[in-house]
Design an enzyme around this catalytic site. Structure first.
Site, short mmCIF file in Angstrom:
data_model
loop_
_atom_site.label_atom_id
_atom_site.label_comp_id
_atom_site.label_asym_id
_atom_site.label_seq_id
_atom_site.Cartn_x
_atom_site.Cartn_y
_atom_site.Cartn_z
N CYS A 1 0.82 -1.23 0.00
CA CYS A 1 0.00 0.00 0.00
C CYS A 1 0.85 1.27 0.00
CB CYS A 1 -0.94 0.01 1.19
SG CYS A 1 -2.10 -1.37 1.18
N HIS B 1 -3.45 7.45 2.04
CA HIS B 1 -3.86 6.11 1.59
C HIS B 1 -5.21 5.81 2.21
CE1 HIS B 1 -4.04 1.91 0.84
NE2 HIS B 1 -3.75 1.55 2.08
N ASN C 1 -10.11 0.14 -0.09
CA ASN C 1 -8.64 0.18 -0.09
C ASN C 1 -8.12 -0.42 -1.39
OD1 ASN C 1 -5.92 -0.25 0.33
ND2 ASN C 1 -6.15 -1.03 2.42
O1 UT7 Z 1 -3.80 -0.86 3.68
C1 UT7 Z 1 -3.15 -1.70 4.54
C2 UT7 Z 1 -3.36 -1.27 5.91
N1 UT7 Z 1 -4.54 -1.87 6.46
C3 UT7 Z 1 -5.23 -1.21 7.34
O2 UT7 Z 1 -4.89 -0.11 7.63
C4 UT7 Z 1 -6.36 -1.90 8.05
C5 UT7 Z 1 -6.29 -1.58 9.49
N2 UT7 Z 1 -7.32 -2.21 10.28
C6 UT7 Z 1 -8.62 -1.88 10.20
O3 UT7 Z 1 -9.03 -1.08 9.39
C7 UT7 Z 1 -9.55 -2.48 11.22
O4 UT7 Z 1 -8.79 -3.14 12.21
C8 UT7 Z 1 -10.58 -3.50 10.62
C9 UT7 Z 1 -11.62 -2.73 9.83
C10 UT7 Z 1 -9.87 -4.48 9.76
C11 UT7 Z 1 -11.31 -4.23 11.75
O5 UT7 Z 1 -11.91 -3.32 12.64
P1 UT7 Z 1 -11.73 -3.49 14.22
O6 UT7 Z 1 -12.54 -2.44 14.84
O7 UT7 Z 1 -10.25 -3.48 14.48
O8 UT7 Z 1 -12.40 -4.89 14.49
P2 UT7 Z 1 -11.74 -6.24 15.07
O9 UT7 Z 1 -10.82 -6.85 14.07
O10 UT7 Z 1 -11.19 -5.97 16.43
O11 UT7 Z 1 -13.02 -7.16 15.19
C12 UT7 Z 1 -14.13 -6.78 16.03
C13 UT7 Z 1 -15.25 -7.77 15.81
C14 UT7 Z 1 -14.81 -9.23 15.87
O12 UT7 Z 1 -15.86 -9.97 16.46
P3 UT7 Z 1 -15.76 -10.39 18.03
O13 UT7 Z 1 -14.51 -11.23 18.13
O14 UT7 Z 1 -15.67 -9.11 18.79
O15 UT7 Z 1 -17.02 -11.14 18.24
C15 UT7 Z 1 -14.73 -9.63 14.42
O16 UT7 Z 1 -14.92 -11.02 14.21
O17 UT7 Z 1 -15.82 -7.58 14.48
C16 UT7 Z 1 -15.86 -8.85 13.81
N3 UT7 Z 1 -15.72 -8.61 12.39
C17 UT7 Z 1 -16.74 -8.41 11.56
N4 UT7 Z 1 -18.08 -8.40 11.76
C18 UT7 Z 1 -18.86 -8.16 10.70
C19 UT7 Z 1 -14.56 -8.52 11.68
N5 UT7 Z 1 -14.84 -8.29 10.38
C20 UT7 Z 1 -16.19 -8.21 10.29
C21 UT7 Z 1 -17.07 -7.97 9.22
N6 UT7 Z 1 -18.40 -7.95 9.46
N7 UT7 Z 1 -16.63 -7.75 7.94
#
Ligand code: UT7
Length: 323
Positions: free
Chosen positions: A113, A250, A280
């Site tokens: 990225c 980005h 993204n």
């Molecule tokens: O370009 C490269 C760089 N990449 C990035 O910058 C990405 C950086 N990270 C992010 O943008 C965020 O961390 C994400 C959008 C990927 C995830 O958001 P988050 O607030 O960090 O969520 P999390 O991974 O801590 O997950 C929270 C909950 C989990 O469920 P439990 O364990 O709390 O029950 C996940 O399983 O959200 C769940 N979850 C989803 N639920 C519905 C994860 N993905 C999804 C989804 N739909 N697509």
């Protein structure tokens, strides 16, 4: 002194749009979750017969037109991509052939990225030293081809597209009033590989592989590291953050964009955000956002821009430029 001046910008998004609701039909997710956690509403997907070079060529044509240049004048092509058409040759040489550019320099940059910022810095090394009179720097990605469509933590985040800029030499006084690429800060930390990578490769398992990410860990690194790099790039350019007209990050997650802007003390009205419509697009996201800002009349010649990115590696970096 010679400055590397951006003289044309173009973007291309493939026709097919996948909304969050479209994804929720086959992944355990919802429009509400995706919008709340990322700001993304939709993403574009390349047609099965469209490769990264096809997207790159479309964006490059628009950038050349905006610069008033023809493919015959291009002597350097750098493509930032992590999703090439083939393992080799480089996408850049395929673009060179498809555009009909003469024999020159053409190669790819792989910094995921952050690739576009790395590629800009590389192009600056050619243009500012008089080794290129007309360079094309392109970010082109088919990220949807790397998705594991059963992994809801990643497959909702990415999209396909390409953005391109033309860079030409211009006379400058050597201060921050010059047009051109004014300052950079590039960073990499290979110890963080496990946070974001693809689990396939030519010399390991011979597979294309799928993107794997510990999203919340990447998120934590992003806001802190990006802010440091942006500050360093501004210092390198001799400008202050308050002087900046537009922050063009980005486009990974609206919450990261807001977090970095707030840490830098930048008003959110100065942030160009396309994450809702593009998602993204990895190395393509900055030039696509730049193209969007120019197309809607916000970003204009003479303005001071700050670009930044972070991606797999981990790699990250920032660039200060006057358009
Ligand atoms: O370009 C490269 C760089 N990449 C990035 O910058 C990405 C950086 N990270 C992010 O943008 C965020 O961390 C994400 C959008 C990927 C995830 O958001 P988050 O607030 O960090 O969520 P999390 O991974 O801590 O997950 C929270 C909950 C989990 O469920 P439990 O364990 O709390 O029950 C996940 O399983 O959200 C769940 N979850 C989803 N639920 C519905 C994860 N993905 C999804 C989804 N739909 N697509």
């Amino acid at each position: 002194m010679i400055r590397s001046v951006v003289t044309g910008v173009g973007g291309y998004l493939p026709e097919e749009i996948l909304t969050n609701a479209d994804l929720a039909r086959f992944v355990d997710t919802s429009d509400e979750w995706i919008r709340e956690r990322t700001g993304i509403r939709q993403r574009h997907r390349a047609a099965p017969d469209q490769a990264a070079s096809d997207l790159a060529v479309e964006a490059a044509r628009k950038a050349l037109e905006a610069a008033g240049r023809s493919p015959a004048e291009v002597d350097l092509i750098i493509v930032a991509t992590t999703t090439p058409d083939l393992t080799f040759p480089a996408v850049a040489t395929i673009v060179q052939r498809k555009l009909g550019c003469p024999v020159g320099v053409a190669f790819d940059v792989q910094a995921v990225c952050s690739g576009f910022v790395y590629a800009l810095s590389t192009a600056d090394g050619f243009v500012a030293r008089g080794r290129s009179k007309c360079a094309l720097v392109i970010g082109a990605e088919t990220m949807t081809r790397l998705m594991d469509w059963s992994d809801r933590g990643t497959c909702v985040l990415f999209g396909d597209g390409a953005g391109a800029v033309v860079i030409e030499p211009g006379e400058g006084r050597g201060d921050a009033s010059d047009r051109g690429l004014l300052g950079f800060a590039l960073r990499a930390d290979g110890t963080k590989q496990d946070l974001l990578y693809v689990d396939g490769g030519v010399s390991t398992n011979g597979q294309i592989g799928h993107l794997r990410m510990q999203g919340n860990q990447v998120f934590k690194h992003a806001v802190i590291n990006i802010s440091e790099a942006v500050t360093a790039a501004a210092e390198d350019a001799g400008v202050g953050i308050p002087d900046v007209d537009w922050f063009i990050p980005h486009q990974a997650n609206q919450r990261i964009l807001n977090g970095v802007a707030s840490r830098l003390g930048l008003d959110e009205s100065k942030v160009i955000s396309t994450v809702a419509e593009h998602a993204n697009t990895s190395a393509a996201s900055i030039p696509l956002a730049l193209a969007q800002g120019i197309a809607d009349g916000r970003v204009r010649r003479g303005q001071l821009l700050l670009l930044e990115a972070m991606g797999g590696g981990l790699t990250w970096g920032a660039c200060a430029l006057r358009l």
